[in-house]
Design an enzyme around this catalytic site. Sequence first.
Site, PDB file in Angstrom:
ATOM      1  N   THR A   1     -15.177  -2.491  -6.662  1.00  0.00           N
ATOM      2  CA  THR A   1     -15.257  -2.628  -5.214  1.00  0.00           C
ATOM      3  C   THR A   1     -16.699  -2.532  -4.737  1.00  0.00           C
ATOM      4  O   THR A   1     -17.149  -3.336  -3.904  1.00  0.00           O
ATOM      5  CB  THR A   1     -14.394  -1.553  -4.518  1.00  0.00           C
ATOM      6  OG1 THR A   1     -13.074  -1.590  -5.053  1.00  0.00           O
ATOM      7  CG2 THR A   1     -14.326  -1.816  -3.026  1.00  0.00           C
TER       8      THR A   1
ATOM      9  N   LYS B   1       0.858  -1.184   0.000  1.00  0.00           N
ATOM     10  CA  LYS B   1       0.000   0.000   0.000  1.00  0.00           C
ATOM     11  C   LYS B   1       0.891   1.229   0.000  1.00  0.00           C
ATOM     12  O   LYS B   1       2.061   1.169   0.412  1.00  0.00           O
ATOM     13  CB  LYS B   1      -0.909   0.009   1.229  1.00  0.00           C
ATOM     14  CG  LYS B   1      -2.199   0.791   1.046  1.00  0.00           C
ATOM     15  CD  LYS B   1      -3.208   0.063   0.175  1.00  0.00           C
ATOM     16  CE  LYS B   1      -4.516   0.851   0.091  1.00  0.00           C
ATOM     17  NZ  LYS B   1      -5.550   0.108  -0.651  1.00  0.00           N
TER      18      LYS B   1
ATOM     19  N   ASN C   1     -16.569   6.624  -4.757  1.00  0.00           N
ATOM     20  CA  ASN C   1     -16.630   5.571  -5.769  1.00  0.00           C
ATOM     21  C   ASN C   1     -17.255   4.279  -5.253  1.00  0.00           C
ATOM     22  O   ASN C   1     -18.168   3.718  -5.873  1.00  0.00           O
ATOM     23  CB  ASN C   1     -15.223   5.300  -6.298  1.00  0.00           C
ATOM     24  CG  ASN C   1     -15.159   4.098  -7.211  1.00  0.00           C
ATOM     25  OD1 ASN C   1     -14.888   2.989  -6.754  1.00  0.00           O
ATOM     26  ND2 ASN C   1     -15.405   4.300  -8.481  1.00  0.00           N
TER      27      ASN C   1
ATOM     28  N   ASP D   1      -6.850   4.610  -4.758  1.00  0.00           N
ATOM     29  CA  ASP D   1      -7.552   4.486  -3.483  1.00  0.00           C
ATOM     30  C   ASP D   1      -8.198   5.852  -3.261  1.00  0.00           C
ATOM     31  O   ASP D   1      -8.439   6.583  -4.216  1.00  0.00           O
ATOM     32  CB  ASP D   1      -6.574   4.091  -2.363  1.00  0.00           C
ATOM     33  CG  ASP D   1      -7.281   3.615  -1.096  1.00  0.00           C
ATOM     34  OD1 ASP D   1      -7.487   4.440  -0.187  1.00  0.00           O
ATOM     35  OD2 ASP D   1      -7.653   2.429  -1.014  1.00  0.00           O
TER      36      ASP D   1
END
Length: 448
Positions: free
Chosen positions: A212, A128, A243, A168
């Site tokens: 997602t 990440k 999102n 992200d």
Amino acid sequence: MDVTEHVESVYAELRRRDPGESEFHQAAAEVLHDLEPALRKHPEYVDARIVERLCEPERQLVFRIPWTDDRGEVRVNRGFRVEFSSALGPYKGGLRFHPSVDLGTVKFLGFEQIFKNALTGMPLGGGKGGADFDPKGKSDGEIMRFCQSFMTELHRSLGEHTDVPAGDIGVGSREIGYLFGQYKRITNRHEAGTLTGKSVAWGGSHVRTEATGYGVVYFLQEMLATRGRSLEGQRVVVSGSGNVAIYAVEKASALGATVLACSDSVGYLVDEDGIDPELLKEIREVRGQRLPAYAEARPNARFVESGSVFDVPCDVALPCATQNELNREHALTLVKNEVFAVAEGANMPCTAEAIEAFREAGVLFGPGKAANAGGVATSALEMQQNASRETWTFERAEERLATIMRDVHARCRATAESYGGASHDYVFGANIAGFLRTADAMVAQGLV
């Protein structure tokens, strides 16, 4: 060595070595607590010190990002990339641009990513990254210059077989485009698989934008089916309006649910007729407006500036905003209002105390590392398409996403049962299933 003492000593050492990283401590504690049955069954994992090695990133990068704003003034931010585990494949995980980002945040996200990626069954390691940069209020030129400076430093560590970032919070297709352009310029290589979340027009995958949000609803659908229910007629509350939340609203609505509410940083929206996903997308993604603009456009919608979106009575709650947004008080309110299922669309949006309250009340609970794995799974599909120089149709990509989420659900249930837990204990099943796949690879590859 006593397994309980072993796990406790690992956690104590982690806290000593990484003081102040409360979110990382929280993520590690949840996983470590569930691993004892697996460690008892596989003492070779203890001998190989798998748990200690998993809790220590393979590499941690911290770097400065100098850039100029539109006034020509020099600004400096801090960037991060934590390459946590490459046991199963190249490091894979998104980049987050937000003022709250620090090393502890990135480490918690990277640690969770190890297990999430393993659960998908795809050959992906965990990592990440991000920066304490706030894209809000910045011009396109400022965002481009920031992204170029960020990539100028980070490019040394990336590659389609090494480390593959995605987006992200604060990083969408625009930012990915600027990042990829700088990577290509510096390396003189068009390695499309080095970044995912690209526009479909130049190497991205259909459904990646929706993945997602769609994925958490597919996982929820499987959870409900174990109790003889479907989404048809369910009253759903979603936190967030970014999102993940938008596409969770869209897919839940398409499957027959009534999505009553969603939220943003200043309040929450309630639409008794069910939130219109197309209007929500228009307000948030096209106009860039806040939720009050939606309320003004719908006769039975209202915007509430106080309280929590989780105060709205519902059958299903989908926390899709950010970490630790849903605490024990919120959980008890949901339980009191007879919530039936909760699935995490964000990363660790529920506190440990909230999860405990759901478990005690018998609420079906899907943890983020399983329920929101659709995003990284579709990133892997994007990498697959890049490697074969092809682009799948929307329908084919969505079908693969749905299949992966069904497999993740089945893997969690089967693993929970085989290690002595209840089949509906998805936290237990997800933690052990992700751990086993990663640990086996680590044992096979030796002390590396």
